[in-house]
Design a protein around this motif. Sequence first.
Motif, PDB file in Angstrom:
ATOM      1  N   LEU A  24      37.804  49.670  33.547  1.00  0.00           N
ATOM      2  CA  LEU A  24      39.177  49.344  32.825  1.00  0.00           C
ATOM      3  C   LEU A  24      39.086  48.104  32.217  1.00  0.00           C
ATOM      4  O   LEU A  24      38.327  47.116  32.587  1.00  0.00           O
ATOM      5  N   SER A  25      40.027  47.791  31.471  1.00  0.00           N
ATOM      6  CA  SER A  25      40.037  46.388  30.768  1.00  0.00           C
ATOM      7  C   SER A  25      40.845  45.465  31.608  1.00  0.00           C
ATOM      8  O   SER A  25      40.767  44.066  31.519  1.00  0.00           O
ATOM      9  N   ARG A  26      41.784  45.734  32.671  1.00  0.00           N
ATOM     10  CA  ARG A  26      42.179  44.987  33.591  1.00  0.00           C
ATOM     11  C   ARG A  26      42.166  45.526  34.972  1.00  0.00           C
ATOM     12  O   ARG A  26      41.804  46.729  35.113  1.00  0.00           O
ATOM     13  N   GLU A  27      42.757  44.710  35.924  1.00  0.00           N
ATOM     14  CA  GLU A  27      42.677  45.223  37.259  1.00  0.00           C
ATOM     15  C   GLU A  27      43.531  46.573  37.475  1.00  0.00           C
ATOM     16  O   GLU A  27      44.486  46.331  36.891  1.00  0.00           O
ATOM     17  N   PRO A  28      43.015  47.182  38.416  1.00  0.00           N
ATOM     18  CA  PRO A  28      43.877  48.756  38.645  1.00  0.00           C
ATOM     19  C   PRO A  28      44.978  48.175  39.507  1.00  0.00           C
ATOM     20  O   PRO A  28      44.975  47.214  40.335  1.00  0.00           O
ATOM     21  N   LYS A  29      46.067  49.025  39.427  1.00  0.00           N
ATOM     22  CA  LYS A  29      47.418  48.576  40.545  1.00  0.00           C
ATOM     23  C   LYS A  29      46.753  48.393  41.923  1.00  0.00           C
ATOM     24  O   LYS A  29      45.861  49.071  42.346  1.00  0.00           O
ATOM     25  N   GLY A  30      47.199  47.408  42.572  1.00  0.00           N
ATOM     26  CA  GLY A  30      47.035  47.053  43.901  1.00  0.00           C
ATOM     27  C   GLY A  30      46.191  46.112  44.067  1.00  0.00           C
ATOM     28  O   GLY A  30      45.885  45.584  45.313  1.00  0.00           O
ATOM     29  N   TYR A  31      45.313  45.561  42.957  1.00  0.00           N
ATOM     30  CA  TYR A  31      44.397  44.527  43.201  1.00  0.00           C
ATOM     31  C   TYR A  31      44.611  43.608  42.349  1.00  0.00           C
ATOM     32  O   TYR A  31      45.157  43.348  41.331  1.00  0.00           O
ATOM     33  N   GLU A  32      44.228  42.367  42.937  1.00  0.00           N
ATOM     34  CA  GLU A  32      44.591  40.891  42.251  1.00  0.00           C
ATOM     35  C   GLU A  32      43.403  40.616  41.599  1.00  0.00           C
ATOM     36  O   GLU A  32      42.246  40.760  41.744  1.00  0.00           O
ATOM     37  N   LYS A  33      43.789  39.706  40.309  1.00  0.00           N
ATOM     38  CA  LYS A  33      42.814  39.182  39.399  1.00  0.00           C
ATOM     39  C   LYS A  33      41.719  38.304  39.943  1.00  0.00           C
ATOM     40  O   LYS A  33      40.522  38.301  39.792  1.00  0.00           O
ATOM     41  N   ASP A  34      42.063  37.620  41.136  1.00  0.00           N
ATOM     42  CA  ASP A  34      41.271  36.734  41.637  1.00  0.00           C
ATOM     43  C   ASP A  34      40.312  37.394  42.898  1.00  0.00           C
ATOM     44  O   ASP A  34      39.712  36.915  43.640  1.00  0.00           O
ATOM     45  N   ASN A  35      40.430  38.774  43.051  1.00  0.00           N
ATOM     46  CA  ASN A  35      39.653  39.460  43.975  1.00  0.00           C
ATOM     47  C   ASN A  35      38.355  39.408  43.647  1.00  0.00           C
ATOM     48  O   ASN A  35      37.873  39.603  42.639  1.00  0.00           O
ATOM     49  N   PRO A  36      37.490  38.618  44.513  1.00  0.00           N
ATOM     50  CA  PRO A  36      35.880  38.544  44.156  1.00  0.00           C
ATOM     51  C   PRO A  36      35.193  39.721  43.467  1.00  0.00           C
ATOM     52  O   PRO A  36      34.153  39.551  43.044  1.00  0.00           O
ATOM     53  N   ALA A  37      35.650  41.003  44.045  1.00  0.00           N
ATOM     54  CA  ALA A  37      34.956  42.097  43.711  1.00  0.00           C
ATOM     55  C   ALA A  37      35.548  42.683  42.554  1.00  0.00           C
ATOM     56  O   ALA A  37      35.111  43.843  41.980  1.00  0.00           O
TER      57      ALA A  37
END
Length: 223
Positions: free
Chosen positions: A161-174
């Motif tokens: 995906l080009s951006r984070e999936p729903k339910g996950y934050e951008k700053d998640n280390p994974a």
Amino acid sequence: MLQSSTLTFLKNLKKNNNREWFEKNRAAYEAAKEDMARLVDDVIRQFGKKEEGIAPLTAKECVYRINRDVRFSKNKAPYKNNMAASLIKGGKKAANAGYYIHIQPGGESFIGGGRYMVEPSELKKIRQEIDYSWEEFEKIIGNKKFRSTYGELERGEGMALSREPKGYEKDNPAIEYIKLKSFVATTSLTDADLTGKDLVKKITAAFETLQPLIRFLNRALED
């Protein structure tokens, strides 16, 4: 090792991808098919000592047909220019993560594995497992042997995906791995590798390096 005649057949098939030529050269195809089956059986025999889910398999359960499905393709060539096999618990049609062998002369051969284009329900499970077990996953993909063999997980067109999936934050280390839609690692084989006496050893060693990732993915899918 593979016979050089198998590579020659595949090279000639690429130049003559039509039914008339194929039927005239069916004997060469049957010999190449048997050669590929021997290779896969040898890998199963060796790697099955390390991966019990692979041990009961036979080449027939792993090797793909050379015929292409042209129903929904603009490319109407009837045959593949490669021979390939998936070593997956339950056989090549099983929905588990597994190991893959792709034989295509001209520098296009590779081995590896994982889980390609995961269905949404299964993708949710894998993403959750990566999120919950990030330290473990990071150690697997950051392992020195894994890095030297495979580098990184594949990130080709449409595989993330080009951006984070729903339910996950951008700053998640994974997050860069949570974005993935496929979880695949590959390493190339030269034509010299294919006909070398150490081919089975080379494939088995690469699969052993990949084993922790495969087990991680299958654990996620089984939960």
